[in-house]
Design a protein around this motif. Sequence first.
Motif, PDB file in Angstrom:
ATOM      1  N   GLU A  72      60.168  12.072-128.568  1.00 18.45           N
ATOM      2  CA  GLU A  72      60.292  12.496-127.182  1.00 18.45           C
ATOM      3  C   GLU A  72      61.647  12.067-126.661  1.00 18.45           C
ATOM      4  N   GLN A  73      62.024  12.694-125.567  1.00 21.41           N
ATOM      5  CA  GLN A  73      63.263  12.295-124.913  1.00 21.41           C
ATOM      6  C   GLN A  73      62.873  11.465-123.714  1.00 21.41           C
ATOM      7  N   SER A  74      63.495  10.330-123.543  1.00 18.38           N
ATOM      8  CA  SER A  74      63.161   9.451-122.432  1.00 18.38           C
ATOM      9  C   SER A  74      64.425   9.179-121.631  1.00 18.38           C
ATOM     10  N   LYS A  75      64.259   8.464-120.534  1.00 24.93           N
ATOM     11  CA  LYS A  75      65.427   8.127-119.711  1.00 24.93           C
ATOM     12  C   LYS A  75      66.393   7.230-120.469  1.00 24.93           C
ATOM     13  N   GLN A  76      65.896   6.541-121.496  1.00 20.83           N
ATOM     14  CA  GLN A  76      66.749   5.675-122.300  1.00 20.83           C
ATOM     15  C   GLN A  76      67.400   6.440-123.446  1.00 20.83           C
ATOM     16  N   GLY A  77      67.208   7.731-123.500  1.00 21.59           N
ATOM     17  CA  GLY A  77      67.780   8.523-124.585  1.00 21.59           C
ATOM     18  C   GLY A  77      66.694   9.181-125.393  1.00 21.59           C
ATOM     19  N   LEU A  78      66.796   9.061-126.699  1.00 21.89           N
ATOM     20  CA  LEU A  78      65.862   9.700-127.614  1.00 21.89           C
ATOM     21  C   LEU A  78      64.937   8.646-128.207  1.00 21.89           C
ATOM     22  N   LEU A  79      63.671   9.001-128.370  1.00 24.81           N
ATOM     23  CA  LEU A  79      62.708   8.102-128.969  1.00 24.81           C
ATOM     24  C   LEU A  79      62.060   8.829-130.144  1.00 24.81           C
ATOM     25  N   LEU A  80      62.198   8.234-131.340  1.00 24.01           N
ATOM     26  CA  LEU A  80      61.631   8.835-132.549  1.00 24.01           C
ATOM     27  C   LEU A  80      60.750   7.805-133.239  1.00 24.01           C
ATOM     28  N   GLU A 100      79.802   5.677-127.364  1.00 29.06           N
ATOM     29  CA  GLU A 100      78.905   4.712-127.982  1.00 29.06           C
ATOM     30  C   GLU A 100      77.443   5.089-127.717  1.00 29.06           C
ATOM     31  N   ILE A 101      76.634   4.972-128.776  1.00 28.52           N
ATOM     32  CA  ILE A 101      75.191   5.193-128.690  1.00 28.52           C
ATOM     33  C   ILE A 101      74.508   3.907-129.163  1.00 28.52           C
ATOM     34  N   MET A 102      73.670   3.336-128.313  1.00 32.02           N
ATOM     35  CA  MET A 102      72.896   2.150-128.696  1.00 32.02           C
ATOM     36  C   MET A 102      71.639   2.613-129.414  1.00 32.02           C
ATOM     37  N   ASN A 103      71.371   2.061-130.586  1.00 35.43           N
ATOM     38  CA  ASN A 103      70.166   2.360-131.347  1.00 35.43           C
ATOM     39  C   ASN A 103      69.362   1.083-131.531  1.00 35.43           C
ATOM     40  N   ILE A 104      68.081   1.164-131.215  1.00 36.86           N
ATOM     41  CA  ILE A 104      67.163   0.047-131.402  1.00 36.86           C
ATOM     42  C   ILE A 104      66.085   0.533-132.373  1.00 36.86           C
ATOM     43  N   ILE A 105      65.991  -0.125-133.520  1.00 36.28           N
ATOM     44  CA  ILE A 105      65.048   0.283-134.557  1.00 36.28           C
ATOM     45  C   ILE A 105      64.089  -0.870-134.810  1.00 36.28           C
ATOM     46  N   THR A 106      62.799  -0.556-134.749  1.00 34.17           N
ATOM     47  CA  THR A 106      61.789  -1.566-135.065  1.00 34.17           C
ATOM     48  C   THR A 106      60.971  -1.083-136.255  1.00 34.17           C
ATOM     49  N   PHE A 107      60.488  -2.048-137.026  1.00 35.13           N
ATOM     50  CA  PHE A 107      59.715  -1.798-138.242  1.00 35.13           C
ATOM     51  C   PHE A 107      58.394  -2.550-138.114  1.00 35.13           C
ATOM     52  N   THR A 157      60.301   2.913-135.500  1.00 38.14           N
ATOM     53  CA  THR A 157      60.535   3.473-134.173  1.00 38.14           C
ATOM     54  C   THR A 157      62.008   3.290-133.854  1.00 38.14           C
ATOM     55  N   MET A 158      62.635   4.381-133.460  1.00 37.48           N
ATOM     56  CA  MET A 158      64.067   4.360-133.161  1.00 37.48           C
ATOM     57  C   MET A 158      64.283   4.916-131.763  1.00 37.48           C
ATOM     58  N   GLN A 159      64.933   4.107-130.942  1.00 34.84           N
ATOM     59  CA  GLN A 159      65.291   4.550-129.599  1.00 34.84           C
ATOM     60  C   GLN A 159      66.805   4.499-129.500  1.00 34.84           C
ATOM     61  N   GLY A 160      67.406   5.600-129.026  1.00 31.37           N
ATOM     62  CA  GLY A 160      68.857   5.644-128.935  1.00 31.37           C
ATOM     63  C   GLY A 160      69.315   6.350-127.681  1.00 31.37           C
ATOM     64  N   GLY A 161      70.438   5.884-127.163  1.00 31.99           N
ATOM     65  CA  GLY A 161      71.004   6.532-125.991  1.00 31.99           C
ATOM     66  C   GLY A 161      72.404   6.035-125.698  1.00 31.99           C
ATOM     67  N   PRO A 208      67.846  17.913-128.611  1.00 34.19           N
ATOM     68  CA  PRO A 208      67.006  18.619-129.585  1.00 34.19           C
ATOM     69  C   PRO A 208      67.646  18.714-130.973  1.00 34.19           C
ATOM     70  N   MET A 209      68.967  18.913-131.034  1.00 36.96           N
ATOM     71  CA  MET A 209      69.657  18.965-132.333  1.00 36.96           C
ATOM     72  C   MET A 209      69.677  17.584-132.992  1.00 36.96           C
ATOM     73  N   VAL A 210      69.878  16.547-132.191  1.00 38.70           N
ATOM     74  CA  VAL A 210      69.873  15.182-132.723  1.00 38.70           C
ATOM     75  C   VAL A 210      68.497  14.863-133.294  1.00 38.70           C
ATOM     76  N   LYS A 211      67.454  15.237-132.554  1.00 35.69           N
ATOM     77  CA  LYS A 211      66.074  15.027-133.010  1.00 35.69           C
ATOM     78  C   LYS A 211      65.838  15.744-134.339  1.00 35.69           C
ATOM     79  N   GLN A 212      66.268  16.983-134.435  1.00 37.72           N
ATOM     80  CA  GLN A 212      66.115  17.760-135.670  1.00 37.72           C
ATOM     81  C   GLN A 212      66.881  17.104-136.817  1.00 37.72           C
ATOM     82  N   GLY A 213      68.098  16.640-136.530  1.00 40.58           N
ATOM     83  CA  GLY A 213      68.909  15.976-137.553  1.00 40.58           C
ATOM     84  C   GLY A 213      68.251  14.724-138.093  1.00 40.58           C
ATOM     85  N   PHE A 214      67.677  13.926-137.192  1.00 37.41           N
ATOM     86  CA  PHE A 214      66.994  12.720-137.653  1.00 37.41           C
ATOM     87  C   PHE A 214      65.721  13.059-138.416  1.00 37.41           C
ATOM     88  N   GLY A 215      65.081  14.166-138.090  1.00 40.71           N
ATOM     89  CA  GLY A 215      63.923  14.597-138.872  1.00 40.71           C
ATOM     90  C   GLY A 215      64.307  14.785-140.328  1.00 40.71           C
TER      91      GLY A 215
END
Length: 168
Positions: A3-11, A109-116, A126-130, A147-154
């Motif tokens: 989903e897309q959130s106010k913090q950017g993209l959430l995958l 700059e894009i901040m990415n937060i990845i949790t495992f 879970t990856m959140q970026g913005g 939407p393109m970024v989401k597809q690319g990460f898929g």
Amino acid sequence: MTEQSKQGLLLSRVFNAPRELVFKVWTDPKHFGKWWGPHGFSLDVIKMDVRPGGMFLGCQRSPDGSQAMWGKFVYQEVTEPEKLVFVQSFSDEEGNTIRAPFNANWPLEIMNIITFEEIDGQTTLTMQGGPVNATAEERAAFDEMAPMVKQGFGGTFDQLAEHLESQQ
């Protein structure tokens, strides 16, 4: 789930592999270059110093070798095997931050937060970026391309799943 959130993209994606292995393939240059990026592209890992303040520097090449794009991560937080936080940017060969070649308004700059998180031998990533310190124009460019970024990460996560299978 994406989903897309106010913090950017959430995958979010579940991988059929233990958390330690999923974390390792994100932080070991011998693994990272084999799955990161768009399908068909190659990645040359020049530097990968995974610690707070450390940097990843790499060059992605198109399948025919005609295009090369440099990128970097500057790691903010590394908590093995639970969490990675890094700022991602396009760069030149020396690691200096540059504008994206495809859009002059793409955030620098894009901040990415990845949790495992591991449950029953499977790992939920879970990856959140913005954008970080972005102008209104940069935020709009990011939102427009989400939407393109989401597809690319898929596709990237598909390659990660294949790589994980080959490691077990």
